[in-house]
Design an enzyme around this catalytic site. Structure first.
Site, PDB file in Angstrom:
ATOM      1  N   PRO A 266     -17.348  -4.758  -7.746  1.00 45.72           N
ATOM      2  CA  PRO A 266     -18.191  -4.484  -6.578  1.00 45.72           C
ATOM      3  C   PRO A 266     -19.202  -3.384  -6.894  1.00 45.72           C
ATOM      4  O   PRO A 266     -19.074  -2.654  -7.885  1.00 45.72           O
ATOM      5  CB  PRO A 266     -17.185  -4.020  -5.519  1.00 45.72           C
ATOM      6  CG  PRO A 266     -15.842  -4.440  -6.019  1.00 45.72           C
ATOM      7  CD  PRO A 266     -15.939  -4.405  -7.505  1.00 45.72           C
ATOM      8  N   GLY A 267     -20.208  -3.268  -5.999  1.00 44.17           N
ATOM      9  CA  GLY A 267     -21.229  -2.224  -6.170  1.00 44.17           C
ATOM     10  C   GLY A 267     -20.913  -1.020  -5.296  1.00 44.17           C
ATOM     11  O   GLY A 267     -19.959  -0.290  -5.571  1.00 44.17           O
TER      12      GLY A 267
ATOM     13  N   ASP B 220       4.022   2.685  -4.064  1.00 38.94           N
ATOM     14  CA  ASP B 220       3.091   3.486  -4.864  1.00 38.94           C
ATOM     15  C   ASP B 220       2.995   2.804  -6.224  1.00 38.94           C
ATOM     16  O   ASP B 220       3.967   2.769  -6.988  1.00 38.94           O
ATOM     17  CB  ASP B 220       3.647   4.913  -5.015  1.00 38.94           C
ATOM     18  CG  ASP B 220       2.747   5.795  -5.867  1.00 38.94           C
ATOM     19  OD1 ASP B 220       1.861   5.271  -6.569  1.00 38.94           O
ATOM     20  OD2 ASP B 220       2.951   7.031  -5.841  1.00 38.94           O
TER      21      ASP B 220
ATOM     22  N   TYR C 201     -13.641   8.096 -13.160  1.00 38.90           N
ATOM     23  CA  TYR C 201     -13.590   6.832 -12.417  1.00 38.90           C
ATOM     24  C   TYR C 201     -14.246   5.717 -13.244  1.00 38.90           C
ATOM     25  O   TYR C 201     -13.686   4.621 -13.407  1.00 38.90           O
ATOM     26  CB  TYR C 201     -14.320   7.003 -11.078  1.00 38.90           C
ATOM     27  CG  TYR C 201     -14.347   5.764 -10.211  1.00 38.90           C
ATOM     28  CD1 TYR C 201     -13.283   5.446  -9.371  1.00 38.90           C
ATOM     29  CD2 TYR C 201     -15.441   4.898 -10.234  1.00 38.90           C
ATOM     30  CE1 TYR C 201     -13.315   4.312  -8.575  1.00 38.90           C
ATOM     31  CE2 TYR C 201     -15.478   3.761  -9.439  1.00 38.90           C
ATOM     32  CZ  TYR C 201     -14.409   3.466  -8.610  1.00 38.90           C
ATOM     33  OH  TYR C 201     -14.445   2.341  -7.831  1.00 38.90           O
TER      34      TYR C 201
ATOM     35  N   ASN D 130      -5.580  -4.362  -6.712  1.00 37.87           N
ATOM     36  CA  ASN D 130      -6.800  -3.777  -6.144  1.00 37.87           C
ATOM     37  C   ASN D 130      -6.722  -2.289  -5.822  1.00 37.87           C
ATOM     38  O   ASN D 130      -7.761  -1.635  -5.713  1.00 37.87           O
ATOM     39  CB  ASN D 130      -7.128  -4.597  -4.873  1.00 37.87           C
ATOM     40  CG  ASN D 130      -8.102  -3.918  -3.960  1.00 37.87           C
ATOM     41  OD1 ASN D 130      -9.299  -3.868  -4.274  1.00 37.87           O
ATOM     42  ND2 ASN D 130      -7.625  -3.364  -2.847  1.00 37.87           N
TER      43      ASN D 130
ATOM     44  N   ASP E 164       0.847  -1.193   0.000  1.00 34.32           N
ATOM     45  CA  ASP E 164       0.000   0.000   0.000  1.00 34.32           C
ATOM     46  C   ASP E 164       0.882   1.242   0.000  1.00 34.32           C
ATOM     47  O   ASP E 164       2.019   1.208   0.483  1.00 34.32           O
ATOM     48  CB  ASP E 164      -0.923   0.021   1.233  1.00 34.32           C
ATOM     49  CG  ASP E 164      -2.191   0.844   0.998  1.00 34.32           C
ATOM     50  OD1 ASP E 164      -3.265   0.239   0.863  1.00 34.32           O
ATOM     51  OD2 ASP E 164      -2.098   2.092   0.944  1.00 34.32           O
TER      52      ASP E 164
HETATM   53  N1  LIG Z   1     -15.908   1.073  -2.142  1.00 34.65           N
HETATM   54  C1  LIG Z   1     -16.635   0.789  -3.214  1.00 34.65           C
HETATM   55  O1  LIG Z   1     -17.866   0.981  -3.215  1.00 34.65           O
HETATM   56  C2  LIG Z   1     -15.996   0.215  -4.449  1.00 34.65           C
HETATM   57  C3  LIG Z   1     -16.843  -0.219  -5.472  1.00 34.65           C
HETATM   58  C4  LIG Z   1     -16.290  -0.746  -6.627  1.00 34.65           C
HETATM   59  C5  LIG Z   1     -14.921  -0.823  -6.758  1.00 34.65           C
HETATM   60  N2  LIG Z   1     -14.118  -0.362  -5.741  1.00 34.65           N
HETATM   61  C6  LIG Z   1     -12.681  -0.480  -5.960  1.00 34.65           C
HETATM   62  O2  LIG Z   1     -12.132  -1.304  -4.944  1.00 34.65           O
HETATM   63  C7  LIG Z   1     -10.761  -0.956  -4.723  1.00 34.65           C
HETATM   64  C8  LIG Z   1     -10.548  -0.733  -3.254  1.00 34.65           C
HETATM   65  O3  LIG Z   1     -11.438   0.304  -2.839  1.00 34.65           O
HETATM   66  P1  LIG Z   1     -11.814   0.588  -1.315  1.00 34.65           P
HETATM   67  O4  LIG Z   1     -13.238   0.953  -1.292  1.00 34.65           O
HETATM   68  O5  LIG Z   1     -11.302  -0.490  -0.467  1.00 34.65           O
HETATM   69  O6  LIG Z   1     -10.977   1.947  -1.116  1.00 34.65           O
HETATM   70  P2  LIG Z   1     -10.076   2.477   0.091  1.00 34.65           P
HETATM   71  O7  LIG Z   1      -9.856   3.914  -0.216  1.00 34.65           O
HETATM   72  O8  LIG Z   1     -10.711   2.093   1.382  1.00 34.65           O
HETATM   73  O9  LIG Z   1      -8.717   1.669  -0.072  1.00 34.65           O
HETATM   74  C9  LIG Z   1      -7.881   1.873  -1.181  1.00 34.65           C
HETATM   75  C10 LIG Z   1      -6.449   1.594  -0.771  1.00 34.65           C
HETATM   76  O10 LIG Z   1      -5.629   1.781  -1.935  1.00 34.65           O
HETATM   77  C11 LIG Z   1      -4.464   2.477  -1.543  1.00 34.65           C
HETATM   78  N3  LIG Z   1      -3.878   3.212  -2.670  1.00 34.65           N
HETATM   79  C12 LIG Z   1      -4.401   4.277  -3.316  1.00 34.65           C
HETATM   80  N4  LIG Z   1      -3.545   4.716  -4.251  1.00 34.65           N
HETATM   81  C13 LIG Z   1      -2.454   3.902  -4.195  1.00 34.65           C
HETATM   82  C14 LIG Z   1      -1.229   3.854  -4.898  1.00 34.65           C
HETATM   83  N5  LIG Z   1      -0.931   4.765  -5.839  1.00 34.65           N
HETATM   84  N6  LIG Z   1      -0.344   2.877  -4.582  1.00 34.65           N
HETATM   85  C15 LIG Z   1      -0.629   1.966  -3.620  1.00 34.65           C
HETATM   86  N7  LIG Z   1      -1.774   1.980  -2.918  1.00 34.65           N
HETATM   87  C16 LIG Z   1      -2.668   2.935  -3.190  1.00 34.65           C
HETATM   88  C17 LIG Z   1      -4.929   3.422  -0.443  1.00 34.65           C
HETATM   89  O11 LIG Z   1      -3.847   3.882   0.364  1.00 34.65           O
HETATM   90  C18 LIG Z   1      -5.929   2.562   0.302  1.00 34.65           C
HETATM   91  O12 LIG Z   1      -5.318   1.855   1.358  1.00 34.65           O
HETATM   92  C19 LIG Z   1     -10.510   0.276  -5.608  1.00 34.65           C
HETATM   93  O13 LIG Z   1      -9.921  -0.130  -6.827  1.00 34.65           O
HETATM   94  C20 LIG Z   1     -11.906   0.803  -5.841  1.00 34.65           C
HETATM   95  O14 LIG Z   1     -11.986   1.595  -7.008  1.00 34.65           O
HETATM   96  C21 LIG Z   1     -14.620   0.133  -4.595  1.00 34.65           C
END
Ligand SMILES: NC(=O)c1ccc[n+]([C@@H]2O[C@H](COP(=O)([O-])OP(=O)(O)OC[C@H]3O[C@@H](n4cnc5c(N)ncnc54)[C@H](O)[C@@H]3O)[C@@H](O)[C@H]2O)c1
Length: 264
Positions: free
Chosen positions: A189-190, A59, A159, A86, A38
Site C-alpha cells: 500500500p501507499g 501477539d 520501518y 498483516n 489482534d
Molecule cells: N497505513 C498505511 O499507510 C500503510 C501503508 C503501507 C503498509 N501499511 C501496513 O499495513 C498494515 C496495517 O496497517 P494499518 O495502517 O491498518 O495500521 P493500524 O495501526 O490501523 O492497524 C494495525 C493493527 O495491527 C495490530 N498489531 C500491532 N502489533 C501487533 C502484534 N504484535 N500482534 C498482533 N497485532 C498487532 C494493532 O493492534 C492494530 O489493530 C501494517 O503492516 C502496515 O505497516 C500501512
C-alpha cells in the site's frame, strides 16, 4: 460484493484496525469464513461479533500466541486456506536518532513476526488437502509497503527496512513452497488513511514544526490518482489475492498506491 471467497477459511492478523478491518469486512462480504487476530483482543472480538466471525487475542511476536492462533483455526475448520499476515507498527524516528531498542522492536513486529507466522502457517498448510476448487493447498499474503522500495519516508528507516524484508521473505517463501502448492504474495500500500497514518502524521508534523495534518497533506499531494488511499482500496486487492482468481500468481509484490511510488 461477490461470492469469490465462498469456501475460503482465512486468518487475518492486525484485524482490529485500519487495513485489517477493511479486509475483514470485504472478505466476509465476499463469502469467507474468518478468524480475526489482534493484540487488541477486544477490538478483534467486537468486529468478529458484528460480522458473525471468530476472533482471537494474539501477539504475533510471541511463538505461543502464533501456535494458539493457528490451533484455533485448525480446531474450527480443520484447515486454513488463506493467511493474511498483516499486523504491523510504524514509528517516526530520524535516522541519526534511531536507537537499537527502537530498531529491534520495529523489526520484531514487522519482519520477524511476519516470518514466523508465515512459517507456522505454511507448515500446517503443506499437510492439508487442496483448497476446494483449486490446485493450491494454501495462500500466504503479507502486507509490505511501497516504503520497501524508496526512501520517501525519510523518518522511518527501520520501518522501510522491515518492509523490504517482508518483500524478500514473500519471494523466498514463494520459491520454496511452490512445490507444496502454496503461493506467497504481498501487497504494497501507499499512504492509507488509517489510525497508523494518524500517528505518523502527528509525529512527523511535530518534528517539522507543522500543524497536525500537514505531513499527511504533503505526502498525499503527490499521489498521481489524485486522492488519498482508503483501506477499502486495499481490501479489494487482498480479496482478489485470497481468491481462486489469483491462483497462478506467486512471489509478487503488488503495489496498491494510486501511483504514489512513481509520484515524487
Ligand atoms: N497505513 C498505511 O499507510 C500503510 C501503508 C503501507 C503498509 N501499511 C501496513 O499495513 C498494515 C496495517 O496497517 P494499518 O495502517 O491498518 O495500521 P493500524 O495501526 O490501523 O492497524 C494495525 C493493527 O495491527 C495490530 N498489531 C500491532 N502489533 C501487533 C502484534 N504484535 N500482534 C498482533 N497485532 C498487532 C494493532 O493492534 C492494530 O489493530 C501494517 O503492516 C502496515 O505497516 C500501512
Amino acid at each position: 460484493m461477490t461470492d469469490r471467497l465462498d469456501g475460503i477459511h482465512a486468518l487475518i492478523t492486525g484485524a482490529a484496525s485500519g487495513i485489517g478491518t477493511a479486509c475483514a469486512r470485504r472478505m466476509a462480504r465476499d463469502g469467507a469464513q474468518l478468524l480475526l487476530a489482534d493484540l487488541n483482543g477486544a477490538g478483534a472480538k467486537a468486529l468478529a461479533d458484528e460480522l458473525g466471525q471468530a476472533s482471537v487475542q494474539a501477539d504475533v511476536t510471541r511463538a505461543g500466541d502464533i501456535e494458539r492462533m493457528l490451533d484455533l483455526a485448525y480446531q474450527r475448520w480443520g484447515r486454513l486456506d488463506v493467511l493474511f499476515n498483516n499486523a504491523g507498527i510504524a514509528e517516526i524516528r530520524p535516522l541519526l536518532e534511531l536507537s537499537e531498542d527502537e530498531w529491534d522492536r520495529m523489526l520484531a513486529v514487522n519482519l520477524r513476526a511476519v516470518f514466523f507466522v508465515l512459517q507456522a502457517a505454511a507448515k500446517r498448510m503443506r499437510a492439508q488437502a487442496p483448497i476446494a476448487g483449486s490446485e493450491l493447498r494454501g495462500k500466504l499474503i503479507q502486507t509490505a509497503s511501497i516504503a520497501a522500495y524508496r526512501g520517501g519516508l525519510a523518518y522511518m528507516p527501520h520501518y522501510a527496512a522491515s518492509k523490504a524484508g517482508v518483500v524478500s521473505v514473500t519471494r523466498t517463501a514463494a520459491q520454496v513452497l511452490a512445490a507444496d502448492r502454496i503461493t506467497s504474495n504481498c501487497i504494497c500500500p501507499g499512504a492509507v488513511d488509517t489510525p497508523m497514518w494518524k500517528k505518523i502524521d502527528a509525529q512527523w508534523s511535530k518534528i517539522e514544526g507543522w500543524q497536525t495534518g500537514e505531513a499527511w497533506k504533503r505526502r498525499t499531494s503527490f499521489i498521481p490518482l489524485g486522492r488519498p488511499e482508503t483501506a477499502d482500496d486495499v481490501a479489494g486487492v487482498v480479496s482478489f489475492l485470497a481468491s481462486r482468481d489469483s491462483d497462478y500468481m506467486t512471489g509478487q509484490a503488488v503495489n496498491v498506491d494510486g501511483g504514489l511510488v512513481m509520484g515524487n
